[in-house]
Write a protein that holds these residues in place. Structure first.
Motif, PDB file in Angstrom:
ATOM      1  N   LEU A 135      -5.209 -14.875  -7.704  1.00 24.77           N
ATOM      2  CA  LEU A 135      -5.995 -14.325  -8.806  1.00 24.77           C
ATOM      3  C   LEU A 135      -5.110 -13.955  -9.986  1.00 24.77           C
ATOM      4  O   LEU A 135      -5.539 -13.987 -11.134  1.00 24.77           O
ATOM      5  CB  LEU A 135      -6.754 -13.088  -8.333  1.00 24.77           C
ATOM      6  N   ASP A 136      -3.863 -13.620  -9.696  1.00 25.01           N
ATOM      7  CA  ASP A 136      -2.941 -13.211 -10.755  1.00 25.01           C
ATOM      8  C   ASP A 136      -2.730 -14.333 -11.768  1.00 25.01           C
ATOM      9  O   ASP A 136      -2.586 -14.079 -12.959  1.00 25.01           O
ATOM     10  CB  ASP A 136      -1.615 -12.795 -10.120  1.00 25.01           C
TER      11      ASP A 136
ATOM     12  N   MET B 276      -4.656 -12.300  -3.683  1.00 29.08           N
ATOM     13  CA  MET B 276      -4.251 -11.441  -4.785  1.00 29.08           C
ATOM     14  C   MET B 276      -3.331 -12.182  -5.762  1.00 29.08           C
ATOM     15  O   MET B 276      -3.512 -12.124  -6.972  1.00 29.08           O
ATOM     16  CB  MET B 276      -3.511 -10.210  -4.235  1.00 29.08           C
ATOM     17  N   SER B 277      -2.334 -12.877  -5.218  1.00 30.97           N
ATOM     18  CA  SER B 277      -1.386 -13.540  -6.111  1.00 30.97           C
ATOM     19  C   SER B 277      -2.036 -14.749  -6.774  1.00 30.97           C
ATOM     20  O   SER B 277      -1.720 -15.119  -7.900  1.00 30.97           O
ATOM     21  CB  SER B 277      -0.125 -13.948  -5.345  1.00 30.97           C
TER      22      SER B 277
ATOM     23  N   LEU C 219      -5.635 -14.116 -14.069  1.00 29.64           N
ATOM     24  CA  LEU C 219      -5.770 -12.886 -14.830  1.00 29.64           C
ATOM     25  C   LEU C 219      -4.613 -12.647 -15.794  1.00 29.64           C
ATOM     26  O   LEU C 219      -4.768 -11.920 -16.773  1.00 29.64           O
ATOM     27  CB  LEU C 219      -5.917 -11.698 -13.883  1.00 29.64           C
TER      28      LEU C 219
ATOM     29  N   LYS D  72      -0.500   4.955   6.917  1.00 26.06           N
ATOM     30  CA  LYS D  72      -1.378   3.796   6.880  1.00 26.06           C
ATOM     31  C   LYS D  72      -1.931   3.553   8.274  1.00 26.06           C
ATOM     32  O   LYS D  72      -1.208   3.680   9.247  1.00 26.06           O
ATOM     33  CB  LYS D  72      -0.575   2.564   6.445  1.00 26.06           C
ATOM     34  N   PRO D  73      -3.223   3.209   8.365  1.00 28.54           N
ATOM     35  CA  PRO D  73      -3.728   2.843   9.692  1.00 28.54           C
ATOM     36  C   PRO D  73      -2.997   1.604  10.175  1.00 28.54           C
ATOM     37  O   PRO D  73      -2.675   0.729   9.369  1.00 28.54           O
ATOM     38  CB  PRO D  73      -5.197   2.521   9.426  1.00 28.54           C
ATOM     39  N   GLU D  74      -2.777   1.543  11.474  1.00 30.47           N
ATOM     40  CA  GLU D  74      -1.976   0.435  12.000  1.00 30.47           C
ATOM     41  C   GLU D  74      -2.599  -0.918  11.715  1.00 30.47           C
ATOM     42  O   GLU D  74      -1.909  -1.861  11.332  1.00 30.47           O
ATOM     43  CB  GLU D  74      -1.804   0.591  13.509  1.00 30.47           C
ATOM     44  N   TRP D  75      -3.939  -0.981  11.893  1.00 32.11           N
ATOM     45  CA  TRP D  75      -4.572  -2.293  11.758  1.00 32.11           C
ATOM     46  C   TRP D  75      -4.514  -2.817  10.335  1.00 32.11           C
ATOM     47  O   TRP D  75      -4.650  -3.998  10.086  1.00 32.11           O
ATOM     48  CB  TRP D  75      -6.007  -2.258  12.261  1.00 32.11           C
ATOM     49  N   LEU D  76      -4.307  -1.894   9.371  1.00 29.93           N
ATOM     50  CA  LEU D  76      -4.229  -2.362   7.985  1.00 29.93           C
ATOM     51  C   LEU D  76      -2.883  -2.994   7.694  1.00 29.93           C
ATOM     52  O   LEU D  76      -2.768  -3.912   6.889  1.00 29.93           O
ATOM     53  CB  LEU D  76      -4.466  -1.184   7.032  1.00 29.93           C
TER      54      LEU D  76
ATOM     55  N   PHE E  17     -11.230  -4.014 -14.986  1.00 33.03           N
ATOM     56  CA  PHE E  17     -11.276  -3.410 -13.649  1.00 33.03           C
ATOM     57  C   PHE E  17     -12.582  -2.663 -13.384  1.00 33.03           C
ATOM     58  O   PHE E  17     -13.093  -2.655 -12.279  1.00 33.03           O
ATOM     59  CB  PHE E  17     -10.093  -2.447 -13.467  1.00 33.03           C
TER      60      PHE E  17
ATOM     61  N   PHE F   7      -5.095 -11.737   2.358  1.00 37.05           N
ATOM     62  CA  PHE F   7      -5.405 -10.837   1.259  1.00 37.05           C
ATOM     63  C   PHE F   7      -4.341 -10.946   0.162  1.00 37.05           C
ATOM     64  O   PHE F   7      -4.654 -11.112  -1.027  1.00 37.05           O
ATOM     65  CB  PHE F   7      -5.489  -9.408   1.802  1.00 37.05           C
ATOM     66  N   LEU F   8      -3.063 -10.904   0.555  1.00 34.98           N
ATOM     67  CA  LEU F   8      -1.980 -10.994  -0.422  1.00 34.98           C
ATOM     68  C   LEU F   8      -1.997 -12.340  -1.124  1.00 34.98           C
ATOM     69  O   LEU F   8      -1.760 -12.444  -2.325  1.00 34.98           O
ATOM     70  CB  LEU F   8      -0.624 -10.807   0.289  1.00 34.98           C
TER      71      LEU F   8
ATOM     72  N   LEU G 293      -1.016   1.943  -1.443  1.00 32.83           N
ATOM     73  CA  LEU G 293      -0.842   3.394  -1.414  1.00 32.83           C
ATOM     74  C   LEU G 293      -2.167   4.121  -1.164  1.00 32.83           C
ATOM     75  O   LEU G 293      -2.173   5.243  -0.672  1.00 32.83           O
ATOM     76  CB  LEU G 293      -0.229   3.886  -2.730  1.00 32.83           C
TER      77      LEU G 293
ATOM     78  N   TRP H 154      -2.902  -6.638 -12.747  1.00 38.45           N
ATOM     79  CA  TRP H 154      -3.521  -7.042 -11.492  1.00 38.45           C
ATOM     80  C   TRP H 154      -2.551  -6.875 -10.319  1.00 38.45           C
ATOM     81  O   TRP H 154      -2.905  -6.455  -9.230  1.00 38.45           O
ATOM     82  CB  TRP H 154      -3.994  -8.490 -11.602  1.00 38.45           C
TER      83      TRP H 154
ATOM     84  N   MET I  12       9.340   5.325  -4.891  1.00 43.53           N
ATOM     85  CA  MET I  12       8.313   4.493  -4.260  1.00 43.53           C
ATOM     86  C   MET I  12       8.446   4.544  -2.745  1.00 43.53           C
ATOM     87  O   MET I  12       7.475   4.702  -2.032  1.00 43.53           O
ATOM     88  CB  MET I  12       8.484   3.052  -4.755  1.00 43.53           C
TER      89      MET I  12
ATOM     90  N   ALA J 197      -9.167   1.899 -12.618  1.00 39.04           N
ATOM     91  CA  ALA J 197      -9.342   2.018 -14.066  1.00 39.04           C
ATOM     92  C   ALA J 197      -9.628   3.467 -14.455  1.00 39.04           C
ATOM     93  O   ALA J 197      -9.083   3.973 -15.437  1.00 39.04           O
ATOM     94  CB  ALA J 197     -10.478   1.113 -14.527  1.00 39.04           C
TER      95      ALA J 197
ATOM     96  N   TYR K 248     -10.113   8.815  12.980  1.00 38.31           N
ATOM     97  CA  TYR K 248     -10.252   8.519  11.551  1.00 38.31           C
ATOM     98  C   TYR K 248     -11.599   8.978  11.023  1.00 38.31           C
ATOM     99  O   TYR K 248     -11.712   9.547   9.947  1.00 38.31           O
ATOM    100  CB  TYR K 248     -10.122   7.019  11.291  1.00 38.31           C
TER     101      TYR K 248
ATOM    102  N   ALA L 242      -4.360   3.092   0.870  1.00 36.21           N
ATOM    103  CA  ALA L 242      -4.888   2.590   2.147  1.00 36.21           C
ATOM    104  C   ALA L 242      -5.638   3.644   2.965  1.00 36.21           C
ATOM    105  O   ALA L 242      -6.710   3.337   3.501  1.00 36.21           O
ATOM    106  CB  ALA L 242      -3.767   1.965   2.973  1.00 36.21           C
TER     107      ALA L 242
ATOM    108  N   MET M  98     -11.247  -1.184  -7.710  1.00 38.68           N
ATOM    109  CA  MET M  98     -10.918  -1.617  -9.071  1.00 38.68           C
ATOM    110  C   MET M  98     -11.383  -0.571 -10.079  1.00 38.68           C
ATOM    111  O   MET M  98     -10.627  -0.154 -10.969  1.00 38.68           O
ATOM    112  CB  MET M  98     -11.576  -2.973  -9.377  1.00 38.68           C
TER     113      MET M  98
ATOM    114  N   SER N 168       5.479   5.804   0.035  1.00 43.11           N
ATOM    115  CA  SER N 168       4.814   4.980   1.033  1.00 43.11           C
ATOM    116  C   SER N 168       5.087   5.498   2.442  1.00 43.11           C
ATOM    117  O   SER N 168       4.305   5.256   3.353  1.00 43.11           O
ATOM    118  CB  SER N 168       5.244   3.516   0.904  1.00 43.11           C
TER     119      SER N 168
ATOM    120  N   LEU O  27       5.245   5.331 -11.139  1.00 45.00           N
ATOM    121  CA  LEU O  27       5.312   4.075 -10.392  1.00 45.00           C
ATOM    122  C   LEU O  27       4.767   2.934 -11.219  1.00 45.00           C
ATOM    123  O   LEU O  27       5.342   1.850 -11.273  1.00 45.00           O
ATOM    124  CB  LEU O  27       4.465   4.196  -9.127  1.00 45.00           C
TER     125      LEU O  27
END
Lengths: 351, 339
Positions: free
Chosen positions: B30-31, B27-28, B34, B10-14, B50, B23-24, A266, A256, B1, A172, A340, A268, A168, B5, A244
């Motif tokens: 909290l939206d 996130m939504s 906020l 990206k790591p596979e496990w992520l 932030f 997680f998603l 992105l 948010w 975009m 910012a 990694y 990650a 976060m 991407s 973006l």
């Protein structure tokens, strides 16, 4: 002979091994011995029974004295190969040992008369046995599972908090123009090098004032705002194009949402690097938990292990087993994520 | 975009849904909270939101302690509470620096500080020299076209991951006097046992050796990355000019590796000055004060002798040393970048 060496030293691409190559391999193989040997020795030792640990010279592999239950004796008797006066070797069980002599008996014929022998006539019968009792004892006799649980809680929670608040802040600091931004950045960068040891006492006071001594929060939260993490993530996020974000705003996405659905995915790779580091830092952390926590039931593995090894009456068989159990999780993580971790360190230069 | 991407790996496990879904969802969720906030303060000021959690924790647990440390350094008494601490001015610092001969800790009012300081200096000089030498050799070896390079790299790096407590216990076990592996080896060669950790000189040696063992993999990796960053053409040009391997090492490899070496040197220095936990477990500063280093002096003074003022003063002195090292690095880097 010539052809054999040619064959053995032939390599891909037609080049032959030269002196420099041989020195290189010799060095690297010696390195394997020096770097991994001590860990291997620890692991092998952790499987030895107590008597094997105090044996000198030590054996490489864990051996256990074989014993046998003989009728008429309560305890199992140790087995020895005894060299008899006539030169034959008999496998006998020892009843007692006095001075330089021992009294043995034939386990097959418990009713027969015991035989008196000299100590140098006998050799113990042993077999390679992995002594799991050390591990069972370490887990049962000591609050090992409590320590493990605390370590897991602290490591997981701290890593999640670190990833969240660092990303976060990095968002910012990399994607907004706001008043005080440069000042914040400067302070964060200038404290990159401040170690815990320099602010030990006042940090302890603050923890005490907040009421977090003897509280796992005291281990989780203070280290979460790591300047290193913020810096790393910010540098990475700077490479994400601003367009973006602009187009997402035009599409009506909230800030948010932009953070959660554009920036985080992105970033990650950088987040993965930080996650690995955070796990490493927290799992291995010692000085901070040593100060913050004094109740045994809140010890992390590292503090618990230290407290245990510092006891006057060191029980090495349990210490070794606990040490192996402590290094196991991080070793497994490394085994799976070796690529990694090594590339992460090589590119960011931090630990 | 889309293009971006696909560029970022990206790591596979992520990217696996199992981890991502909750997680998603959070996130939504909290939206919803906020979004009104953003309507209230405008999207630009969301930056403060932030940065706030991190700044708050940073301020409370790092910044405030840093400032409080000064107060502790200039006050006395054995209470940790600020209100119970009488201001003593620079007395703590005066005591630290009141020495007849700075090279003889016995003649100093705060003799343990100077013992710790000189021990630390010795440790830093030898440890940093050895660690740079060993990691440079290892990085050069790993930079060659060897089979199983990944394996060797991993093995050399592995001890870096081990905690200081584990490292210390592994070596304590090997260095045991009665039945340690090393003494067994000596006896098998017909030599006598050595009390490795109970003899002052040997203890100092082993503390250095063990910390080189535990950390060199880290610096090896950084140097290896530096070596791999040297363009192949440079070597080709050198060999075309008739330089042999030795010459190209001195004239190409080393100069081009210098920036990486500087980073390694400063990181190694800063870390060596702070040596604590591993030694704490391995020798606990002993025998006597042979391996008592400055951070352990601070720890002891504060948490065993409850002399918080003196400990804070000592940590301020340490902070100044670290600051000089860091600034030195920055200046050096800038000069190199300019050159």
């Amino acid at each position: 002979m010539q052809t054999i060496t040619t064959f053995l030293t032939r390599r891909h691409g037609g080049k032959r091994l030269d002196v420099a190559d041989i020195i290189t391999y010799a060095y690297l193989l010696a390195g394997v011995l020096v770097m991994f040997g001590p860990v291997l020795w620890l692991i092998l030792s952790s499987f030895k029974p107590l008597s094997g640990l105090y044996e000198f010279p030590p054996t490489f592999l864990p051996y256990k004295q074989e014993s046998v239950k003989v009728e008429g004796y309560d305890k199992p008797l140790d087995l020895y190969d005894v060299k008899m006066a006539d030169g034959s070797v008999r496998r006998l069980a020892q009843i007692s040992q006095v001075g330089i002599g021992a009294r043995v008996i034939d386990p097959a014929a418990p009713q027969s008369d015991p035989i008196d022998i000299k100590l140098d006539q006998r050799a113990p019968v042993r077999s390679i046995t992995f002594e799991w009792d050390n591990y069972i004892g370490a887990v049962e006799k000591f609050p090992f599972l409590t320590y493990l649980q605390n370590s897991v809680i602290v490591t997981t929670a701290a890593t999640l908090v670190t990833l969240l608040i660092n990303s976060m802040a990095a968002f910012a600091l990399s994607k907004y123009e706001f008043r005080g931004r440069d000042a914040i950045l400067l302070i964060i960068i200038s404290t990159l090098m401040v170690p815990v040891s320099v602010i030990l006492i006042p940090a302890f006071l603050v923890i005490a004032k907040v009421g977090w001594t003897n509280n796992l929060w005291g281990l989780i939260i203070p280290g979460a705002a790591t300047p290193t993490g913020v810096f790393l993530l910010r540098q990475y996020m700077l490479t994400i194009p601003d367009d973006l974000i602009q187009s997402a705003r035009i599409d009506g996405a909230s800030e948010w949402r932009i953070y959660g659905q554009i920036i985080l995915p992105l970033a990650a790779p950088a987040l993965a690097v930080l996650a690995i580091f955070s796990v490493m830092w927290r799992w291995n952390d010692f000085l901070w938990p040593l100060i913050v926590v004094s109740k045994t039931e809140l010890f992390t593995l590292q503090v618990g292990l230290n407290a245990f090894q510092g006891e006057l009456n060191q029980q090495w068989n349990y210490i070794l087993a606990m040490t192996v159990l402590t290094l196991l999780p991080i070793t497994l993580v490394f085994a799976f994520l070796e690529k990694y971790i090594t590339t992460g360190i090589a590119t960011t230069g931090m630990k | 975009m889309q293009s971006i991407s696909s560029q970022t790996s990206k790591p596979e496990w992520l990217s696996s849904n199992l981890l991502l879904q909750p997680f998603l969802w959070a996130m939504s969720w909290l939206d919803y909270i906020l979004a009104p906030l953003q309507n209230l303060i405008g999207y630009k000021r969301m930056a403060y939101f932030f940065v706030l959690p991190n700044l708050l924790i940073f301020g409370i647990f790092i910044l405030i302690p840093m400032l409080l440390n000064f107060y502790y350094g200039f006050t006395g008494g054995d209470s940790i509470l600020l209100e119970n601490r009488p201001v003593v001015g620079a007395a703590n610092f005066e005591k630290i620096f009141s020495c007849q001969d700075f090279f003889k800790p016995n003649t100093c009012a705060e003799d343990l500080f100077w013992r710790g300081a000189w021990n630390t200096l010795t440790f830093v000089v030898f440890q940093v020299a050895f660690i740079i030498l060993m990691s440079l050799i290892t990085a050069l070896a790993l930079n060659r076209d060897v089979r199983g390079r990944g394996f060797f790299r991993a093995i050399f790096f592995y001890p870096v991951l081990l905690s200081p407590v584990v490292v210390a216990l592994i070596w304590k076990w090997i260095l045991q006097y009665q039945n340690g592996l090393l003494n067994a080896f000596l006896v098998s060669l017909g030599l006598t046992k050595v009390p490795w950790l109970l003899d002052a000189n040997w203890a100092q040696f082993w503390v250095i050796a063990v910390s080189v063992w535990a950390q060199m993999g880290f610096f090896t990796l950084i140097l290896l990355a530096g070596l791999q960053g040297i363009p192949k053409e440079m070597y080709e040009a050198a060999s075309m000019d008739g330089a042999n391997k030795w010459r190209s090492f001195w004239n190409v490899t080393l100069p081009l590796l210098m920036p990486t070496m500087t980073v390694v040197l400063v990181l190694a220095l800063i870390r060596a000055v702070q040596v604590f936990d591993q030694v704490f477990v391995l020798t606990n500063g002993g025998p006597g004060t042979a391996t008592l280093y400055i951070v352990q002096y601070i720890y002891r003074t504060a948490f065993e002798f409850r002399n918080y003022g003196m400990a804070a003063a000592a940590s301020l002195v340490l902070a100044v040393v670290l600051l000089i090292l860091t600034i030195g690095q920055l200046l050096f880097q800038r000069r190199q970048e300019a050159a």
